[in-house]
Design a protein around this motif. Structure first.
Motif, short mmCIF file in Angstrom:
data_model
loop_
_atom_site.label_atom_id
_atom_site.label_comp_id
_atom_site.label_asym_id
_atom_site.label_seq_id
_atom_site.Cartn_x
_atom_site.Cartn_y
_atom_site.Cartn_z
N HIS A 229 4.07 5.22 7.81
CA HIS A 229 4.47 5.05 9.48
C HIS A 229 4.85 3.67 9.58
CE1 HIS A 229 3.76 9.22 9.97
NE2 HIS A 229 2.48 9.08 9.44
N VAL A 230 6.12 2.98 9.27
CA VAL A 230 6.09 1.53 9.11
C VAL A 230 6.03 1.02 10.54
CG1 VAL A 230 7.53 1.58 6.97
CG2 VAL A 230 8.77 2.16 9.14
N GLU A 231 6.71 1.66 11.51
CA GLU A 231 6.66 1.14 13.05
C GLU A 231 5.17 0.91 13.67
OE1 GLU A 231 8.14 3.93 11.82
OE2 GLU A 231 10.44 3.24 11.99
N THR A 232 4.17 1.89 13.15
CA THR A 232 2.75 1.64 13.33
C THR A 232 2.27 0.45 12.58
OG1 THR A 232 2.69 4.18 13.76
CG2 THR A 232 0.69 2.90 13.89
N TRP A 233 2.42 0.48 11.22
CA TRP A 233 2.07 -0.52 10.64
C TRP A 233 2.31 -1.95 11.23
CZ3 TRP A 233 -1.23 -1.13 6.39
CH2 TRP A 233 -1.21 -2.00 5.72
N ASP A 234 3.67 -1.85 11.24
CA ASP A 234 4.23 -3.47 11.93
C ASP A 234 3.76 -3.92 13.12
OD1 ASP A 234 5.91 -3.15 9.60
OD2 ASP A 234 7.62 -2.60 11.09
N ARG A 235 2.77 -2.91 13.81
CA ARG A 235 2.11 -3.50 14.76
C ARG A 235 0.97 -3.74 14.73
NH1 ARG A 235 5.45 0.67 17.22
NH2 ARG A 235 3.92 2.07 17.40
N GLN A 236 0.38 -3.87 13.44
CA GLN A 236 -1.02 -4.10 13.11
C GLN A 236 -1.02 -5.66 12.68
OE1 GLN A 236 -3.10 -1.71 13.59
NE2 GLN A 236 -1.46 -0.31 13.99
N THR A 237 -2.19 -6.27 13.06
CA THR A 237 -2.11 -7.82 13.04
C THR A 237 -2.12 -8.06 11.20
OG1 THR A 237 -4.73 -7.84 12.52
CG2 THR A 237 -3.66 -8.04 14.61
N LEU A 238 -1.64 -9.10 11.09
CA LEU A 238 -1.67 -9.56 9.74
C LEU A 238 -3.09 -9.63 9.11
CD1 LEU A 238 -0.25 -10.93 7.17
CD2 LEU A 238 -0.60 -13.18 8.06
N GLY A 239 -4.08 -9.98 9.71
CA GLY A 239 -5.37 -9.85 9.09
C GLY A 239 -5.95 -8.34 8.79
N ASP A 240 -5.46 -7.40 9.70
CA ASP A 240 -5.89 -6.19 9.63
C ASP A 240 -4.98 -5.54 8.37
OD1 ASP A 240 -7.74 -6.07 11.58
OD2 ASP A 240 -6.49 -4.84 12.83
N GLN A 241 -3.74 -5.79 8.33
CA GLN A 241 -3.08 -5.24 7.06
C GLN A 241 -3.54 -5.87 5.80
OE1 GLN A 241 1.34 -6.51 7.41
NE2 GLN A 241 1.43 -5.45 9.62
N GLU A 242 -4.06 -7.10 5.83
CA GLU A 242 -4.60 -7.55 4.62
C GLU A 242 -5.93 -6.89 4.28
OE1 GLU A 242 -4.36 -11.87 5.04
OE2 GLU A 242 -2.20 -12.13 4.05
N SER A 243 -6.53 -6.68 5.21
CA SER A 243 -7.76 -6.21 4.87
C SER A 243 -7.75 -4.54 4.41
CB SER A 243 -8.84 -6.10 5.99
OG SER A 243 -8.63 -5.36 7.13
N PHE A 244 -6.74 -3.98 5.01
CA PHE A 244 -6.40 -2.60 4.65
C PHE A 244 -6.06 -2.51 3.18
CE2 PHE A 244 -4.71 -1.32 9.28
CZ PHE A 244 -6.00 -1.36 9.87
N VAL A 245 -5.29 -3.39 2.83
CA VAL A 245 -4.63 -3.46 1.34
C VAL A 245 -5.88 -4.24 0.59
CG1 VAL A 245 -2.91 -4.46 -0.17
CG2 VAL A 245 -2.37 -3.47 2.21
N GLY A 246 -6.51 -5.13 1.05
CA GLY A 246 -7.35 -5.89 -0.08
C GLY A 246 -6.79 -7.06 -0.65
N ARG A 247 -5.53 -7.11 -0.32
CA ARG A 247 -4.87 -8.26 -1.12
C ARG A 247 -3.99 -8.92 0.19
NH1 ARG A 247 -4.06 -8.28 -6.52
NH2 ARG A 247 -4.42 -6.06 -7.61
N THR A 248 -3.83 -10.42 -0.02
CA THR A 248 -3.03 -11.35 0.80
C THR A 248 -1.64 -10.68 0.79
OG1 THR A 248 -2.22 -12.80 -0.70
CG2 THR A 248 -4.39 -12.99 0.40
N LYS A 249 -0.96 -10.72 1.89
CA LYS A 249 0.51 -10.49 1.99
C LYS A 249 1.41 -11.19 1.26
CE LYS A 249 3.62 -8.13 5.12
NZ LYS A 249 3.60 -7.19 6.46
#
Lengths: 427, 427
Positions: B283-303
């Motif tokens: 769900h890329v459109e939903t993902w794109d609306r998450q903050t950078l910090g949240d994205q990185e914490s979901f993945v566990g790595r820096t973008k």
């Protein structure tokens, strides 16, 4: 005519942390333009490192040497606000200019506030510009909706030639793959770069537009420059041999660019063009069971070299009067090359820019495959409709084709410095 | 382990008429392997000119450095005849060997009798081998159909591990994108070459198989060799950093290749592997609306660099015990990198070989986009199911994913000289 030469060499990755980017580290590839080569030398220069200027007299992505990969999207405008629409075009212009330079949109994917969504989605970080071009068009429904309503105060600027295409014999149009208020054609030599462009324009348009349909193309089927070799379509034949090419300035003015006096209502379109988009499903499994001789007579050219059946090589003009062995011309009267040839249509030509596609499988146990036909013309009424009508009625190849999507767009001229795409339309 | 080195340089076009082929005319590209580079130098050599041997101890296309493009197809066997099935595998073996050498199938597209259909469909004429690999697998339904019927006298050779995958939380499987009696994975550095391979194998199988589903992938998301840089998935993050790589012979034996003593019923699979194929909608459109910090914490790595949140660079092992600022580990317990990490699963690893895809648009006005996950493992019961279960239950990223297709195949070892693929199964 403004010819667009490569102006840059590498994507600026704008990565946080000072990481070095191998994608910008000077890897050079020679000859990828020969990817679909059947003849002609490979041109020098790394097409993935190429970058084309976004601004200019005409939009890039028309006469630009056809890149290998495509992502095309049609959008519905979901706002009623003219200001929002103008704002969208401004945002798209800014982002397109960045992305075609090989940069991420806005502040990038990792360089903004960690408490905000990134300005760029990030999947193209580290990739070079890859020859990306972004070309935007306006559909008839942007000017008047299905009820005739003037949505954005543009109805009096609707070009006369921007009307829904007529129904053609053989059309089996899927409404979900047809029409659209806006379109974006993203061409690049790396598909990830093309996809990144469409995705980020869709993201920037959130609230103003939604994706109506979207089409990927994996292999170009046209040459738009004499520097390119002729690729093959999914019938296995060379395609696009007689295309209008970037080097033919007079032919472009005659057949592709809208002239200042073409349409009193649409002076804003001067220097633009019309884009016909047709999703042509090809029944490849049925085609593959035809004999080589039949395939060649349907096309009117040899499968090997692409020469017309009247002889010579790929570039030799077909001789439609040359007699065959059975009192019929050697190039059959119902062959594709003859039915669509400019000689049969008062000399009109198109600038084609199509792509092969495979969209999974079909219900018959075969591939959902075909040609996503894109053609730029000065006037679809004179340069496309008669040719398509002849093809759907008389072309032996039409038996193996079905048109499953269709759309027409007016493609404004290029954005001048400081302007947004289509600014003259809203002036 | 048989490492496959490039063995050839150009496609033999076999064109009639003596036409010169630009595709074989010595165009060299350096560094296309850096196409998805985020780090590491581009490797030398033109990957489009590369050609990998079809025969060997293992099938090619597993440890082969992951090519840029994919066409994957699952087939239903539509014949009841064991002989026809064996004949099909022989024809596929012959054709695969030709195509991976860069040759057309059979006598070619233009060199046969004009009164017969061509032996090859022709759209790859003039293109180099482009690193094509063709990898074939057998689904559970080839051994027993849904009613338990032994279709081809193979039921007593059904590997114990070749059973339908269990339902996982978050699965929303489309039957039309799942399962299959046979599969073919075609990977290449030119998508037209990959498509050509699948199409011709489907054509050669006419009457014996029909396409059940088919998936194109435009961008690799894995590295299978230390010579490759790490690409990015459609969440914009580097993917596949800790993959099992061709250079890790011991790890391949431990985690990827089926051992001689693994399964008494399936000695024919020794040296083969299991292939898990999962179409993961993102769900890329939903993902794109998450903050950078949240994205990185979901993945566990820096973008940006792909380094674990515990520090270092992309290759630094994550430190799951490092405390963060809030009494929680700096790498969150529900981060993707932690949930699927081998340390959480008794050390099991997979050889992943996935691809980004976009299949048009969805009903929500977004892109139908995601990751076509492909992983080769020694035993799906130990190497895939527990990891997938943990991911679907505990992974913060799972909220942005939906698995829309799924299949499992047993991938026989490579064909020895004179043998066809899977010959030991039928011996």
């Amino acid at each position: 005519m403004s010819r667009r030469a490569p102006v840059g060499l590498s994507r600026r990755g704008l990565l946080g942390g000072g990481a070095a980017l191998a994608g910008a580290a000077g890897a050079f590839a020679v000859g990828r333009e020969s990817s679909h080569a059947g003849s002609g030398p490979a041109s020098a220069g790394d097409v993935r490192q190429a970058s084309y200027a976004f601004r200019g007299e005409h939009q890039a992505g028309i006469t630009t040497p056809a890149q290998d990969r495509l992502h095309f999207a049609a959008f519905d405008v979901v706002t009623d606000s003219r200001d929002d629409l103008v704002d969208l075009l401004q945002r798209w212009t800014d982002a397109a200019e960045q992305m075609t330079r090989g940069e991420p949109t806005g502040a990038g994917a990792v360089d903004g506030d960690v408490n905000l969504p990134p300005d760029d989605t990030g999947e193209a970080l580290g990739l070079p510009a890859s020859g990306l071009t972004i070309t935007v068009g306006f559909g008839p429904s942007l000017f008047r909706d299905a009820d005739g309503r003037d949505r954005f105060g543009l109805a009096d600027r609707l070009p006369a030639a921007l009307r829904e295409l007529p129904h053609f014999p053989g059309d089996a149009l899927d409404p979900a793959r047809s029409g659209g208020d806006l379109c974006v054609q993203a061409c690049a030599d790396d598909p990830q770069v093309a996809v990144h462009a469409i995705r980020n324009l869709a993201r920037l348009g959130f609230g103003a537009v939604s994706v109506r349909w979207s089409q990927l193309g994996f292999g170009r089927t046209s040459t738009t420059s004499t520097s390119q070799s002729t690729p093959r379509n999914l019938f296995g034949f060379k395609d696009g041999t007689a295309n209008v090419k970037a080097e033919e300035a007079a032919a472009l003015d005659e057949h592709v660019w809208v002239g200042a006096d073409d349409d009193p209502a649409a002076g804003w379109l001067t220097g633009g063009s019309y884009l016909v988009a047709r999703r042509i499903t090809m029944h490849v499994e049925t085609w593959d069971r035809q004999t080589l001789g039949d395939q060649e007579s349907f096309v009117g050219r040899t499968k090997g070299t692409g020469a017309p059946l009247s002889g010579g090589d790929e570039q030799t003009p077909p001789d439609f009067d040359m007699p065959g062995s059975d009192d019929q011309p050697v190039i059959p009267v119902d062959s594709h090359v003859r039915v669509v040839h400019p000689d049969q249509h008062g000399g009109v030509r198109m600038l084609r820019r199509g792509y092969n596609f495979v969209d999974g499988s079909n219900a018959l146990g075969g591939l959902d495959a075909g040609l996503f036909f894109l053609a730029y013309v000065r006037d679809p009424g004179t340069h496309f409709v008669p040719v398509q009508l002849a093809m759907s009625k008389h072309d032996a190849m039409a038996e193996y084709l079905q048109v499953t999507g269709s759309a027409l767009f007016a493609v404004p001229p290029g954005a001048a410095p400081g302007e947004h795409l289509g600014q003259a339309l809203f002036a």
